[in-house]
Scaffold this motif. Structure first.
Motif, mmCIF file in Angstrom:
data_model
loop_
_atom_site.group_PDB
_atom_site.id
_atom_site.type_symbol
_atom_site.label_atom_id
_atom_site.label_comp_id
_atom_site.label_asym_id
_atom_site.label_seq_id
_atom_site.Cartn_x
_atom_site.Cartn_y
_atom_site.Cartn_z
ATOM 1 N N VAL A 319 45.499 28.933 42.274
ATOM 2 C CA VAL A 319 45.492 30.674 41.982
ATOM 3 C C VAL A 319 45.204 30.732 40.633
ATOM 4 O O VAL A 319 45.651 30.239 40.087
ATOM 5 N N ALA A 320 44.573 31.981 40.436
ATOM 6 C CA ALA A 320 44.144 33.244 39.405
ATOM 7 C C ALA A 320 44.042 34.181 40.026
ATOM 8 O O ALA A 320 42.953 34.750 40.369
ATOM 9 N N THR A 339 39.979 40.476 35.949
ATOM 10 C CA THR A 339 40.677 40.020 37.177
ATOM 11 C C THR A 339 40.759 37.866 37.423
ATOM 12 O O THR A 339 40.408 37.580 36.089
ATOM 13 N N GLY A 340 41.428 37.654 38.514
ATOM 14 C CA GLY A 340 41.177 36.185 38.410
ATOM 15 C C GLY A 340 39.748 35.347 37.978
ATOM 16 O O GLY A 340 39.633 34.474 37.322
ATOM 17 N N SER A 366 46.611 40.673 47.513
ATOM 18 C CA SER A 366 46.421 40.387 49.468
ATOM 19 C C SER A 366 44.704 39.531 50.081
ATOM 20 O O SER A 366 45.140 39.405 50.736
ATOM 21 N N ASP A 367 44.077 39.512 49.007
ATOM 22 C CA ASP A 367 42.831 38.867 49.537
ATOM 23 C C ASP A 367 43.425 37.522 49.617
ATOM 24 O O ASP A 367 42.655 36.283 50.359
ATOM 25 N N ILE A 368 44.525 36.783 48.773
ATOM 26 C CA ILE A 368 44.931 35.279 48.455
ATOM 27 C C ILE A 368 45.570 34.925 49.935
ATOM 28 O O ILE A 368 45.891 34.032 50.471
ATOM 29 N N ALA A 398 55.342 35.947 41.826
ATOM 30 C CA ALA A 398 56.466 37.002 41.593
ATOM 31 C C ALA A 398 56.623 38.087 42.631
ATOM 32 O O ALA A 398 57.326 38.455 43.057
ATOM 33 N N GLN A 399 55.717 38.672 41.628
ATOM 34 C CA GLN A 399 56.015 39.985 41.227
ATOM 35 C C GLN A 399 54.559 40.784 42.296
ATOM 36 O O GLN A 399 55.295 41.437 43.111
ATOM 37 N N ARG A 400 53.301 39.925 42.981
ATOM 38 C CA ARG A 400 52.719 40.379 43.560
ATOM 39 C C ARG A 400 52.841 39.512 45.101
ATOM 40 O O ARG A 400 52.356 40.085 46.814
ATOM 41 N N LEU A 401 52.266 38.357 44.682
ATOM 42 C CA LEU A 401 51.992 37.581 45.716
ATOM 43 C C LEU A 401 52.904 37.412 46.712
ATOM 44 O O LEU A 401 52.835 37.306 47.769
#
Length: 454
Positions: A319-320, A339-340, A366-368, A398-401
């Protein structure tokens, strides 16, 4: 024998795989990566503490018996013997099992899974070191079983010749006797470990000071394992640990290793791709295809007879994550978050481009999450995230995914404790409590009251 039913089919563990500064080979060159800290205990402790606070279920620590290889070379490439450092790639690692043992008393909830090879090592030493880790972590230890198939690993240790595997045959999906022998040895090593972990019953230590009996000899067992590769009498020198049986995991990409997983593991990590047609690897397959093949292999593995629960299938995902924008009006347009995909392109341009066996998901949380949710619908039962760069992707995970995953019913833990401090790794993986095979056998041989009276 163990109850082979799962404790909870709803458990969907989420963990991270750790390797150096991150899984992109140029992650160490990124601003803020602090590569000077990678060989310090504080670096690994900080990562583990962050992961635990975020509510991740487990972490794995990558390890190998040779220096890192150029990811661009591919599986079938010839490796230099003796191995030499590759320019642009960090060389060397700290021992994964020892790092996990250092992390264990500094954490309370997160599962700790070091990679430990079964090639060029003694299964007795491997088993007792991992058992000790389970004691130190109070039941949070696991084992990522690895083999060491290359000439570089053999040359580094110098105890036995390289197995002589033909990479071209293996890459083409053809049988390879040398690989089969190495996998058979790994299966035997796992079996020896499981027997040693059972060689002390839970109540073997009686500490009777008046009679001078510290152990009950009837509850200490010789495993008497004899195989093609080694013979081990036992028992273990380590008393039975909190989990009894540590979860055994391994990473697999092909049918021979799927068979090893079905024979010896509790969890198998796999590398599905959302659209194999667009992937450069000829062996790329969807999650549904991989799950179907593993379940077919598992059906002939007689796992119940070995006291093993149904094999759990977790997906690896590199993941990026996209950068996070600040509050409106506080950031100029020129400082828009990266962006990633932009970050991966920037890291590629630093030197060594990314080449990975796992699918790269570069984009928003959200996409991941949608991709992981899709994989769950195809039979995937957990996920292991590989952060492209630790200093950026771990905080983003930690904060978003993780919050996004939890909103969709994925991921079992919650920040600050989740299912509770003291939860074992077996429980986090949805595995049943392990029963002691020798205790069961001993109870089966004890005559009943009616038989004794007769």
């Amino acid at each position: 024998m163990a109850d082979i039913s799962r404790t909870s089919d709803a458990v969907f563990p989420v963990g991270i795989a750790l390797d150096g500064a991150g899984w992109h080979p140029s992650a160490w060159r990124d601003g803020g990566a602090h590569p000077e800290r990678v060989f310090t205990a504080a670096y690994w402790g900080a990562i583990a503490e962050l992961a635990e606070r975020a509510g991740l279920d487990y972490l794995t620590i990558t390890d190998a018996l040779a220096l890192q290889e150029d990811p661009r070379a591919g599986f079938g490439a010839e490796r230099a013997v003796p191995p030499h450092p590759v320019p642009g790639i960090p060389s060397g690692r700290l021992d994964a099992e020892l790092i996990a043992s250092w992390i264990a008393p500094r954490t309370e909830r997160i599962g700790l899974i070091p990679a430990v090879t079964t090639t060029h090592t003694e299964p007795f030493h491997v088993a007792t070191a991992l058992q000790t880790l389970d004691h130190v972590s109070l039941g949070r230890a696991g084992w990522q079983l690895r083999i060491s198939p290359g000439a570089a690993e053999a040359a580094a240790l110098g105890r036995r010749p390289a197995p002589g595997i033909d990479p071209a045959r293996v890459a083409a999906g053809e049988p390879d006797p040398a690989l089969d022998a190495l996998l058979d040895e790994a299966a035997d090593a796992a079996e020896v470990a499981r027997r040693l972990w059972d060689s002390w019953e839970d109540d073997a230590i009686i500490r009777d000071a008046e009679t001078g009996r510290f152990l009950d000899a009837e509850r200490l067992h010789h495993i008497r394992f004899t195989g093609e590769h080694f013979s081990v009498i036992g028992p273990s020198i380590v008393p039975r640990s909190p989990q009894g049986q540590l979860p055994v995991t391994l990473l697999a990409h092909s049918a021979p290793v799927y068979r090893l997983a079905a024979r010896a593991a509790d969890v198998v990590f796999v590398t599905p791709h959302p659209d194999p047609a667009t992937n450069a690897s000829p062996g790329a397959r969807t999650a549904a295809q991989i799950v179907a093949e593993i379940r077919e292999i598992e059906g002939g593995a007689a796992r119940a007879g070995r006291g093993l629960a149904p094999l759990r299938i977790f997906a690896d995902l590199l993941v990026a994550l996209d950068g996070e924008a600040g509050p409106a009006g506080e950031r100029p347009a020129a400082a828009a978050p990266e962006t990633g995909p932009e970050r991966i392109a920037r890291l590629d341009a630093l030197g060594i481009p990314l080449a990975s066996d796992a699918h790269l998901a570069a984009g928003s949380a959200s996409d991941i999450t949608e991709l992981i949710e899709h994989w769950r619908e195809q039979g995937i039962e957990g996920v292991r995230l590989r952060p492209a760069s630790n200093h950026l992707d771990l905080p983003a995970i930690a904060q978003r995914l993780l919050p996004e995953l939890r909103r969709r019913g994925l991921g079992g833990a919650t920040p600050g404790g989740g299912r509770g401090a003291g939860t074992t790794l077996r429980e986090r993986f949805g595995l049943p409590a392990a029963q002691n095979r020798y205790a069961s056998e001993r109870r089966d041989t004890i005559p009943s009251t009616k038989e004794r009276a007769a």
